[in-house]
Design a protein around this motif. Structure first.
Motif: not given
Length: 255
Positions: A1-4, A25-28, A177-181
């Protein structure tokens, strides 16, 4: 989802970020930890587009954030210190943000408004609020638009024990809910139940990025605070080749 990829940022002689690469990624639920001045807030602000890196690139769903500013609508951000117009009431601030971000179509998540009893405080001016109540306003706004990504900078700072527990339970529900936090906190006990992965920064460098299970195995400690203290004492630096699918050559971008 987000790559640095290879993010570097200097403020005069201070190297705030030094060639940092990672992918989320999602779920982390990633706990960003490290000493004061380690680069955590600069990394967060770079992801949000508030800070422009000197080098490197950040991608959101495989698109460079510079060319896709609408990605910010998918992020809920809770700053360490929320700054709002002093002459506005809580209700006016919430209404203003709704008008800016909601566009009349987005389903709102007002669960924290209810749980924090904010309806009874809507006429209070922001200038009259305690630090803890300002923090509740920031929490409400971060979760309000049911975002795909949550970035929470010291979210429990200034909250009383009950308000802090309400917020942690809310974060747990969003995790399910599987969001990235992404979370920063100096109170590592707050992160024990929430964390799936730990990113440890020091002097602007990425020293370690591991799953919580791997970190505990590496240090022999069960509690996150003790595990991080062990890493700090040992001066451990994670070799890039051991970072697996999370910090590799970044050929794969998580969606």
């Amino acid at each position: 989802m987000i790559t640095i990829e290879h993010i570097t940022k200097k403020f005069k002689k201070l190297h705030a970020l030094d060639d940092v690469s990672a992918a989320f990624r999602k779920g982390q639920v990633v706990s960003l930890v490290g000493p004061n001045g380690s680069g955590k807030t600069t990394l967060i602000k770079s992801i949000l587009g508030i800070v422009q890196p000197d080098a490197g690139q950040i991608y959101f769903n495989s698109k460079p954030i510079q060319s896709e500013v609408a990605y910010r609508d998918k992020i809920g951000y809770m700053p360490q210190i929320g700054r709002y117009p002093d002459n506005m009431t809580i209700g006016q601030v919430i209404s203003m943000i709704k008008n800016i971000r909601n566009h009349g179509t987005r389903k709102l998540d007002e669960e924290l408004i209810e749980q924090y009893g904010m309806h009874a405080l809507m006429e209070k001016n922001m200038r009259s609020l305690s630090g803890g109540t300002r923090q509740k306003v920031s929490a409400v706004l971060a979760f309000l638009f049911d975002p795909e990504v949550l970035i929470l900078d010291e979210p429990t700072a200034g909250l009383d024990p009950l308000a802090s527990e309400i917020l942690k339970e809310k974060i747990m529900r969003e995790k399910e809910k599987g969001k990235l936090i992404l979370i920063t906190s100096h109170i590592l006990a707050d992160l024990d139940e929430l964390t799936t992965d730990v990113m440890y920064l020091q002097d602007g460098k990425l020293r370690l990025y591991q799953s919580i299970g791997k970190l505990k195995e590496l240090t022999g400690e069960e509690r996150l605070g003790r595990a991080i203290a062990s890493v700090m004492k040992s001066g451990y630096v994670q070799p890039t080749e051991q970072s697996g699918a999370i910090v590799k050559s970044m050929e794969v971008r998580y969606a």
